[in-house]
Motif scaffolding. Structure first.
Motif, PDB file in Angstrom:
ATOM      1  N   ALA A   1       0.834  -1.208   0.000  1.00  0.00           N
ATOM      2  CA  ALA A   1       0.000   0.000   0.000  1.00  0.00           C
ATOM      3  C   ALA A   1       0.864   1.251   0.000  1.00  0.00           C
ATOM      4  O   ALA A   1       0.592   2.227  -0.718  1.00  0.00           O
ATOM      5  N   VAL A   2       1.916   1.245   0.826  1.00  0.00           N
ATOM      6  CA  VAL A   2       2.792   2.425   0.892  1.00  0.00           C
ATOM      7  C   VAL A   2       3.526   2.591  -0.431  1.00  0.00           C
ATOM      8  O   VAL A   2       3.719   3.730  -0.920  1.00  0.00           O
ATOM      9  N   HIS A   3       3.943   1.474  -1.017  1.00  0.00           N
ATOM     10  CA  HIS A   3       4.634   1.547  -2.307  1.00  0.00           C
ATOM     11  C   HIS A   3       3.747   2.243  -3.343  1.00  0.00           C
ATOM     12  O   HIS A   3       4.236   3.082  -4.127  1.00  0.00           O
ATOM     13  N   ALA A   4       2.451   1.913  -3.367  1.00  0.00           N
ATOM     14  CA  ALA A   4       1.546   2.517  -4.341  1.00  0.00           C
ATOM     15  C   ALA A   4       1.440   4.017  -4.144  1.00  0.00           C
ATOM     16  O   ALA A   4       1.298   4.774  -5.117  1.00  0.00           O
ATOM     17  N   GLU A   5       1.530   4.487  -2.879  1.00  0.00           N
ATOM     18  CA  GLU A   5       1.421   5.931  -2.629  1.00  0.00           C
ATOM     19  C   GLU A   5       2.709   6.666  -2.962  1.00  0.00           C
ATOM     20  O   GLU A   5       2.689   7.808  -3.418  1.00  0.00           O
ATOM     21  N   VAL A   6       3.870   6.027  -2.688  1.00  0.00           N
ATOM     22  CA  VAL A   6       5.138   6.726  -2.847  1.00  0.00           C
ATOM     23  C   VAL A   6       5.664   6.625  -4.283  1.00  0.00           C
ATOM     24  O   VAL A   6       6.422   7.486  -4.726  1.00  0.00           O
ATOM     25  N   ALA A   7       5.229   5.602  -5.024  1.00  0.00           N
ATOM     26  CA  ALA A   7       5.789   5.365  -6.355  1.00  0.00           C
ATOM     27  C   ALA A   7       5.630   6.562  -7.292  1.00  0.00           C
ATOM     28  O   ALA A   7       6.584   6.909  -8.017  1.00  0.00           O
ATOM     29  N   PRO A   8       4.454   7.239  -7.343  1.00  0.00           N
ATOM     30  CA  PRO A   8       4.363   8.391  -8.264  1.00  0.00           C
ATOM     31  C   PRO A   8       5.382   9.476  -7.955  1.00  0.00           C
ATOM     32  O   PRO A   8       5.998  10.035  -8.866  1.00  0.00           O
ATOM     33  N   THR A   9       5.575   9.781  -6.672  1.00  0.00           N
ATOM     34  CA  THR A   9       6.542  10.834  -6.322  1.00  0.00           C
ATOM     35  C   THR A   9       7.945  10.415  -6.714  1.00  0.00           C
ATOM     36  O   THR A   9       8.723  11.224  -7.259  1.00  0.00           O
ATOM     37  N   ALA A  10       8.286   9.141  -6.443  1.00  0.00           N
ATOM     38  CA  ALA A  10       9.624   8.655  -6.794  1.00  0.00           C
ATOM     39  C   ALA A  10       9.818   8.688  -8.310  1.00  0.00           C
ATOM     40  O   ALA A  10      10.888   9.096  -8.796  1.00  0.00           O
ATOM     41  N   GLY A  11       8.800   8.263  -9.047  1.00  0.00           N
ATOM     42  CA  GLY A  11       8.934   8.280 -10.494  1.00  0.00           C
ATOM     43  C   GLY A  11       9.092   9.681 -11.035  1.00  0.00           C
ATOM     44  O   GLY A  11       9.863   9.915 -11.970  1.00  0.00           O
ATOM     45  N   ALA A  12       8.339  10.629 -10.458  1.00  0.00           N
ATOM     46  CA  ALA A  12       8.445  12.015 -10.922  1.00  0.00           C
ATOM     47  C   ALA A  12       9.834  12.576 -10.701  1.00  0.00           C
ATOM     48  O   ALA A  12      10.289  13.442 -11.458  1.00  0.00           O
ATOM     49  N   ARG A  13      10.522  12.110  -9.700  1.00  0.00           N
ATOM     50  CA  ARG A  13      11.862  12.625  -9.396  1.00  0.00           C
ATOM     51  C   ARG A  13      12.960  11.779 -10.031  1.00  0.00           C
ATOM     52  O   ARG A  13      14.148  12.033  -9.818  1.00  0.00           O
ATOM     53  N   GLY A  14      12.578  10.760 -10.801  1.00  0.00           N
ATOM     54  CA  GLY A  14      13.575   9.928 -11.470  1.00  0.00           C
ATOM     55  C   GLY A  14      14.297   8.988 -10.529  1.00  0.00           C
ATOM     56  O   GLY A  14      15.497   8.707 -10.740  1.00  0.00           O
ATOM     57  N   ILE A  15      13.623   8.510  -9.525  1.00  0.00           N
ATOM     58  CA  ILE A  15      14.232   7.614  -8.522  1.00  0.00           C
ATOM     59  C   ILE A  15      13.624   6.239  -8.691  1.00  0.00           C
ATOM     60  O   ILE A  15      12.397   6.084  -8.786  1.00  0.00           O
ATOM     61  N   ALA A  16      14.454   5.212  -8.711  1.00  0.00           N
ATOM     62  CA  ALA A  16      13.991   3.832  -8.854  1.00  0.00           C
ATOM     63  C   ALA A  16      13.571   3.314  -7.482  1.00  0.00           C
ATOM     64  O   ALA A  16      14.365   3.285  -6.548  1.00  0.00           O
ATOM     65  N   LEU A  17      12.294   2.918  -7.371  1.00  0.00           N
ATOM     66  CA  LEU A  17      11.749   2.392  -6.121  1.00  0.00           C
ATOM     67  C   LEU A  17      11.471   0.906  -6.319  1.00  0.00           C
ATOM     68  O   LEU A  17      10.720   0.519  -7.216  1.00  0.00           O
ATOM     69  N   SER A  18      12.049   0.053  -5.476  1.00  0.00           N
ATOM     70  CA  SER A  18      11.859  -1.398  -5.597  1.00  0.00           C
ATOM     71  C   SER A  18      11.749  -2.007  -4.209  1.00  0.00           C
ATOM     72  O   SER A  18      12.241  -1.451  -3.222  1.00  0.00           O
ATOM     73  N   GLY A  19      11.061  -3.157  -4.162  1.00  0.00           N
ATOM     74  CA  GLY A  19      10.873  -3.818  -2.878  1.00  0.00           C
ATOM     75  C   GLY A  19      10.868  -5.324  -3.019  1.00  0.00           C
ATOM     76  O   GLY A  19      10.577  -5.875  -4.077  1.00  0.00           O
ATOM     77  N   ASP A  20      11.210  -5.993  -1.939  1.00  0.00           N
ATOM     78  CA  ASP A  20      11.210  -7.452  -1.874  1.00  0.00           C
ATOM     79  C   ASP A  20      10.503  -7.837  -0.586  1.00  0.00           C
ATOM     80  O   ASP A  20      11.007  -7.549   0.508  1.00  0.00           O
ATOM     81  N   THR A  21       9.341  -8.456  -0.694  1.00  0.00           N
ATOM     82  CA  THR A  21       8.547  -8.733   0.493  1.00  0.00           C
ATOM     83  C   THR A  21       8.137 -10.192   0.532  1.00  0.00           C
ATOM     84  O   THR A  21       8.106 -10.889  -0.486  1.00  0.00           O
ATOM     85  N   GLU A  22       7.817 -10.639   1.722  1.00  0.00           N
ATOM     86  CA  GLU A  22       7.226 -11.945   1.945  1.00  0.00           C
ATOM     87  C   GLU A  22       6.177 -11.775   3.036  1.00  0.00           C
ATOM     88  O   GLU A  22       6.200 -10.782   3.777  1.00  0.00           O
ATOM     89  N   ALA A  23       5.283 -12.711   3.127  1.00  0.00           N
ATOM     90  CA  ALA A  23       4.203 -12.613   4.112  1.00  0.00           C
ATOM     91  C   ALA A  23       4.784 -12.699   5.522  1.00  0.00           C
ATOM     92  O   ALA A  23       5.280 -13.739   5.939  1.00  0.00           O
ATOM     93  N   VAL A  24       4.739 -11.583   6.226  1.00  0.00           N
ATOM     94  CA  VAL A  24       5.254 -11.507   7.604  1.00  0.00           C
ATOM     95  C   VAL A  24       4.163 -10.880   8.460  1.00  0.00           C
ATOM     96  O   VAL A  24       3.693  -9.765   8.173  1.00  0.00           O
ATOM     97  N   TRP A  25       3.746 -11.579   9.514  1.00  0.00           N
ATOM     98  CA  TRP A  25       2.616 -11.132  10.328  1.00  0.00           C
ATOM     99  C   TRP A  25       3.090 -10.658  11.692  1.00  0.00           C
ATOM    100  O   TRP A  25       3.965 -11.246  12.317  1.00  0.00           O
ATOM    101  N   VAL A  26       2.472  -9.531  12.116  1.00  0.00           N
ATOM    102  CA  VAL A  26       2.721  -8.990  13.452  1.00  0.00           C
ATOM    103  C   VAL A  26       1.377  -8.580  14.040  1.00  0.00           C
ATOM    104  O   VAL A  26       0.364  -8.457  13.321  1.00  0.00           O
TER     105      VAL A  26
END
Length: 636
Positions: A494-519
């Protein structure tokens, strides 16, 4: 003593060796001489017997020739004659007794007379002559020869008996010599033993008894110097060691007494809630422990609370004029009080808010105080001074805590008031500005349009700052939502979806590696924390940079890392990075906008969820933030 002991030992060993050597040498020589002499005398007797035997053989041969005329009978005669005189020489060589030699000469003469008067004429005649006129004479001469031979044998036996008696006398003398030497060795050993007992064993026994007394706790025990110089030196060393032990034991007891009294005083000061009661208890402890007549003291914990104590109760106070010099001395100084007999005082420190004090003990029968008494009083004074400083420090801390609590409450009220009072007009400003922007702004000239854009931009910044203050205030008040199972991978998406437009507009590569982790936690607040980290990473990373995040489970912890290739953080700013309103120096130098509340909010949210947040950074190379949270099993 060493020389004497060595001389006695050498003498004893010399005598012992002399006894052994003498017994072996003399005894062996006597035995050898006796054996040789006995053998020679036996040889003499055997030779004397052989003389008679050879002459008998010669006589038999002559008689046979006389009767038969057969010359074969002369062979025993010739052999016996030669052997007889050889035997005479053997007897003479084996015996040294004059009587034996005299009789041997007679026997030799008798043998010669027999040969010349009887045997030789018959042999010279060369024929048988049974009626030879000298036959009777020859028989008489041979009988005389037998008598003389028996006398020689008796003389040899007598010589043997005399020599045996002499040998027995020599053996007796040798035994007497050995006994004398043995007795001498025994006497010397007894003398050495008596000397050792007197000069070694007796002083050593005395030293042992002294050591037993010292080991039994009688530290005043001393050994009486006795014995030779070396033993006296040992006893002197022992006495010095005992004296030093006694001194150290007394010093140790004094130290223990000081420690016990200091601990008792510290306990009384610590346990007493009221200063007056604590001072009275301390005065009683000091008075009883030191055995003094009176104890006086004055101190202050609070500027308006001066405590005076006089022990025993009812003791009149000392005149302050006598204590003026004591009070003005350096804290911890021990001095005698002028014009007060037997009084010893130590000064207690003060400060800007508290006047100095004193502790005074009085013993009227004591005109001089020992160095140990002065050290003990100085120790007690330091303990009281330390306790007073602690009480004053706790009093100041209590006042500061109260003041800080009041300030904190005022701060909370201020933040609540400001945020409430600002949000209402700010909402109106944003509303009207957005209406102007969304309406027909064609009537506005470019300058007014730029001004309207600046109003909207800064109003949004102010709105975000107020929101951050509200979030931080709610975190500090621990107003968290209900803890429910949260999938951090979904939060990151969810956070990636919100931050990705800003990062793309500034020419910054945003990437993530996730797995199901519960807290367990509040999904909305965890999303806010991760968004703050990603927003900061994008904000401080230039065009062409990279921002990476990762969500994974490590052992029993959920780990979220956010890395960037931005400007980094100076080492000097790392310790205060998560405090409110803190901004790194390089961020301010580059005029990067921000309120300094984002990372403080992150730490508050993570702490609420039982986790930690850390940072590693290299200037101009980038930063890595790591969040760890307790892991929970996936929900069914």
């Amino acid at each position: 003593m060493r020389r004497r002991a060595n001389a006695a030992f050498i003498t004893l060993m010399t005598l012992f060796v002399a006894v052994v050597v003498t017994q072996f040498v003399v005894g062996d020589r006597l035995r050898v001489q006796q054996a040789k002499r006995t053998a020679r005398l036996e040889q003499a007797r055997d030779a004397n017997v052989a003389v008679l035997q050879h002459l008998t053989d010669a006589e038999t041969g002559v008689r046979g020739f006389q009767l038969t005329g057969v010359r074969d009978f002369l062979s025993p005669y010739d052999q016996g004659r030669a052997a007889a005189f050889t035997a005479f020489d053997a007897v003479a060589a084996a015996s040294s007794d004059p009587e034996v030699r005299r009789l041997l000469a007679q026997e030799r003469t008798a043998a010669s007379q027999w040969f010349y008067a009887y045997a030789t004429p018959i042999v010279i005649a060369g024929r048988a002559d049974p009626a030879f006129s000298q036959t009777k004479r020859g028989k008489e001469l041979f009988d005389q020869l037998r008598v003389v031979n028996a006398a020689v044998d008796a003389a040899i036996r007598h010589e043997q008996e005399e020599y045996a008696a002499a040998a027995r006398r020599d053996s007796a003398l040798a035994q007497l010599l050995f006994a004398t030497l043995g007795a001498t060795v025994l006497v010397v050993a007894l003398v050495v033993g008596a000397w050792g007992r007197r000069f070694l064993l007796a002083p050593l026994e005395h030293i042992r008894e002294t050591l037993d007394r010292l080991a039994g706790g009688e530290l005043s025990a001393r050994a009486v110097p006795a014995g030779p110089g070396e033993m006296r030196a040992v006893i002197g060393t022992l006495n010095r060691l005992a004296a030093e032990t006694e001194r150290l034991h007394a010093a140790d007891e004094a130290r223990i007494r000081r420690t016990e009294l200091r601990e008792a005083v510290a306990g009384a000061l610590r346990d007493s809630r009221e200063a007056a009661l604590g001072a009275a208890r301390v005065a009683e402890l000091i008075g009883v422990a030191l055995g003094v007549d009176a104890v006086h003291g004055r101190s202050s914990v609070r500027a308006t609370d001066i405590v005076e104590v006089h022990w025993p109760p009812g003791t009149p106070p000392l005149p302050l004029s006598a204590l003026t010099d004591v009070i003005t001395d350096e804290p911890g100084t021990v001095t005698s009080v002028p014009r007060v007999d037997g009084a010893l005082a130590v000064s207690l420190g003060g400060d800007a808010e508290h006047p100095p004090g004193f502790l005074c003990v009085v013993h009227r029968d004591r005109t001089q105080w020992s160095a140990e008494d002065r050290r003990l009083l100085a120790t007690i004074g330091r303990e009281i001074d330390h306790s007073l400083r602690q009480h004053r420090l706790r009093d100041r801390q209590a006042r500061l805590i109260t003041e800080l609590r009041v300030l904190d409450e005022r701060k909370d009220d201020f933040v609540a008031t400001v945020t409430h009072e600002l949000r209402t007009p700010l909402s109106s400003i944003l509303g009207y500005a957005e209406m102007l922007t969304e309406g027909d702004a064609g009537g506005l000239d470019p300058m007014h349009q730029r001004g309207l854009a600046a109003i909207l931009r800064n109003a949004h910044r102010l709105h975000d700052t107020i929101s951050d203050l509200l979030v931080l205030d709610s975190s500090q008040r621990a107003t968290t939502g209900l803890a429910v199972p949260v999938d951090l991978a979904a939060v990151a998406a969810a956070v990636h979806a919100e931050v990705a437009p800003t990062a793309g507009a500034r020419g910054i590569a945003l990437s993530g590696d996730t797995e199901a982790v519960w807290v367990d936690g509040d999904a909305r607040r965890l999303e806010r924390a991760l968004q703050n980290l990603l927003d900061n990473a994008v904000k401080f990373t230039g065009t062409g940079g990279h921002v990476d995040y990762r969500v994974q489970a490590v052992d029993s912890r959920a780990v979220v890392t956010v890395s960037d290739t931005g400007i980094g953080i100076p080492d000097g700013d790392l310790p205060g990075l998560f405090t409110p309103f803190h901004r790194a120096a390089n961020a301010m130098d580059r005029a990067v906008q921000g309120s300094g509340l984002g990372l403080a909010i992150v730490r508050s949210i993570v702490t609420e969820h039982g986790g930690t947040v850390t940072v590693e950074s290299k200037l101009d190379q980038g930063s890595t933030f790591t969040v760890t949270l307790p892991l929970r099993p996936p929900p069914n």
